[in-house]
Motif scaffolding. Structure first.
Motif, PDB file in Angstrom:
ATOM      1  N   ASN A   9       0.858  -1.171   0.000  1.00  0.00           N
ATOM      2  CA  ASN A   9       0.000   0.000   0.000  1.00  0.00           C
ATOM      3  C   ASN A   9       0.894   1.221   0.000  1.00  0.00           C
ATOM      4  OD1 ASN A   9      -2.605  -1.273   0.199  1.00  0.00           O
ATOM      5  ND2 ASN A   9      -1.920  -1.938   2.207  1.00  0.00           N
ATOM      6  N   PHE A  56      -6.900   4.811  -2.250  1.00  0.00           N
ATOM      7  CA  PHE A  56      -8.114   3.993  -2.184  1.00  0.00           C
ATOM      8  C   PHE A  56      -8.981   4.277  -3.401  1.00  0.00           C
ATOM      9  CE2 PHE A  56      -7.306   5.225   2.335  1.00  0.00           C
ATOM     10  CZ  PHE A  56      -7.010   3.979   2.834  1.00  0.00           C
ATOM     11  N   LYS A  59     -15.799   1.069  -5.405  1.00  0.00           N
ATOM     12  CA  LYS A  59     -16.525   0.368  -6.475  1.00  0.00           C
ATOM     13  C   LYS A  59     -17.964   0.185  -6.014  1.00  0.00           C
ATOM     14  CE  LYS A  59     -13.246  -0.637  -9.428  1.00  0.00           C
ATOM     15  NZ  LYS A  59     -13.211  -0.122 -10.753  1.00  0.00           N
ATOM     16  N   PHE A  70     -17.920  -0.680  -2.195  1.00  0.00           N
ATOM     17  CA  PHE A  70     -16.767  -1.338  -1.595  1.00  0.00           C
ATOM     18  C   PHE A  70     -15.566  -0.409  -1.675  1.00  0.00           C
ATOM     19  CE2 PHE A  70     -19.553  -4.675  -3.105  1.00  0.00           C
ATOM     20  CZ  PHE A  70     -19.647  -5.486  -1.981  1.00  0.00           C
ATOM     21  N   LYS A  72     -11.735  -0.094  -1.651  1.00  0.00           N
ATOM     22  CA  LYS A  72     -10.618  -0.981  -1.966  1.00  0.00           C
ATOM     23  C   LYS A  72      -9.314  -0.212  -1.820  1.00  0.00           C
ATOM     24  CE  LYS A  72     -13.362  -3.824  -5.050  1.00  0.00           C
ATOM     25  NZ  LYS A  72     -13.057  -5.215  -4.779  1.00  0.00           N
ATOM     26  N   ASP A  73      -8.246  -0.932  -1.482  1.00  0.00           N
ATOM     27  CA  ASP A  73      -6.944  -0.274  -1.408  1.00  0.00           C
ATOM     28  C   ASP A  73      -6.357  -0.176  -2.809  1.00  0.00           C
ATOM     29  OD1 ASP A  73      -5.849  -2.784  -1.981  1.00  0.00           O
ATOM     30  OD2 ASP A  73      -5.085  -3.102   0.040  1.00  0.00           O
ATOM     31  N   GLY A  76      -6.305  -3.232  -4.904  1.00  0.00           N
ATOM     32  CA  GLY A  76      -7.585  -3.824  -5.278  1.00  0.00           C
ATOM     33  C   GLY A  76      -8.205  -4.712  -4.214  1.00  0.00           C
ATOM     34  N   ASN A  77      -7.614  -4.764  -3.023  1.00  0.00           N
ATOM     35  CA  ASN A  77      -8.177  -5.568  -1.929  1.00  0.00           C
ATOM     36  C   ASN A  77      -9.377  -4.852  -1.321  1.00  0.00           C
ATOM     37  OD1 ASN A  77      -6.029  -7.559  -1.988  1.00  0.00           O
ATOM     38  ND2 ASN A  77      -4.754  -5.933  -1.154  1.00  0.00           N
ATOM     39  N   THR A  78     -10.476  -5.578  -1.110  1.00  0.00           N
ATOM     40  CA  THR A  78     -11.662  -4.988  -0.487  1.00  0.00           C
ATOM     41  C   THR A  78     -11.405  -4.801   0.997  1.00  0.00           C
ATOM     42  OG1 THR A  78     -13.120  -6.039  -2.097  1.00  0.00           O
ATOM     43  CG2 THR A  78     -14.138  -5.259  -0.062  1.00  0.00           C
ATOM     44  N   ASN A  81     -17.043  -2.839   3.218  1.00  0.00           N
ATOM     45  CA  ASN A  81     -18.322  -2.950   2.527  1.00  0.00           C
ATOM     46  C   ASN A  81     -19.216  -1.861   3.111  1.00  0.00           C
ATOM     47  OD1 ASN A  81     -20.873  -3.652   1.597  1.00  0.00           O
ATOM     48  ND2 ASN A  81     -20.976  -5.546   2.766  1.00  0.00           N
ATOM     49  N   GLY A  98     -14.099  -5.879   5.161  1.00  0.00           N
ATOM     50  CA  GLY A  98     -14.065  -6.680   3.937  1.00  0.00           C
ATOM     51  C   GLY A  98     -15.406  -6.671   3.226  1.00  0.00           C
ATOM     52  N   GLU A  99     -15.873  -7.844   2.814  1.00  0.00           N
ATOM     53  CA  GLU A  99     -17.167  -7.936   2.131  1.00  0.00           C
ATOM     54  C   GLU A  99     -18.267  -8.429   3.060  1.00  0.00           C
ATOM     55  OE1 GLU A  99     -17.097  -9.632  -1.770  1.00  0.00           O
ATOM     56  OE2 GLU A  99     -15.130  -8.780  -2.194  1.00  0.00           O
TER      57      GLU A  99
END
Length: 157
Positions: A9, A56, A59, A70, A72-73, A76-78, A81, A98-99
């Motif tokens: 990151n 960040f 989406k 969502f 995301k960093d 692309g990691n979620t 939510n 997360g999700e």
């Protein structure tokens, strides 16, 4: 990036502000800056630092009842939510790790302070805060693309 290396990151650019005395970890310590950070959000919901480095992005899931988004960093990691609560008067949003949408993964809730505002102001309550006093206040700045995040019911940025 070399094969087998984990994505990293980016570290946000630093300005000359005093260090934060008591930083609050919301998502995880890897996303904690030890200094105030100036971020910009563009119309595509991409969040960058003052040098234009992507930190960040958001989406959206189209056509969902709860208006899910969502965070995301840069890799692309979620991370979060975001779910709009329906049937609430003040436009509440819930943010889960997360999700997930499980109550034990609730990171924070945010509510718009007034139904009609000339400048947006949000009260943010961390997951374990069921009280009246917010953990943070988010206040829109001089333009829609700027805001200040204040600690609790104070003017500490």
């Amino acid at each position: 990036m070399a094969t087998g290396q984990a994505p990293f990151n980016p570290v946000p650019a630093m300005r000359t502000y005093p260090p934060v005395e008591h930083p609050v970890v919301v998502i995880g310590p890897q996303y904690l800056a030890q200094y105030p950070v100036e971020l910009a959000v563009n119309s595509d919901f991409k969040v960058s630092d003052i040098n234009g480095t992507l930190i960040f992005h958001v989406k959206s899931k189209l056509l969902t009842l709860h208006g899910r988004r969502f965070l995301k960093d840069a890799a692309g990691n979620t991370l979060v939510n975001l779910r709009k609560k329906i049937r609430t008067m003040h436009r509440w949003w819930e943010a889960f790790r997360g999700e997930s949408e499980e109550e034990n993964d609730l990171l924070f809730t945010a509510k718009k302070l007034k139904l009609f505002q000339s400048k947006t102001e949000l009260h943010v309550f961390l997951g374990n805060n069921k009280g009246e006093v917010p953990d943070f206040k988010v206040k829109e700045g001089y333009s829609e693309s700027s805001c200040s995040i204040l600690l609790g019911d104070s003017n500490t940025m």
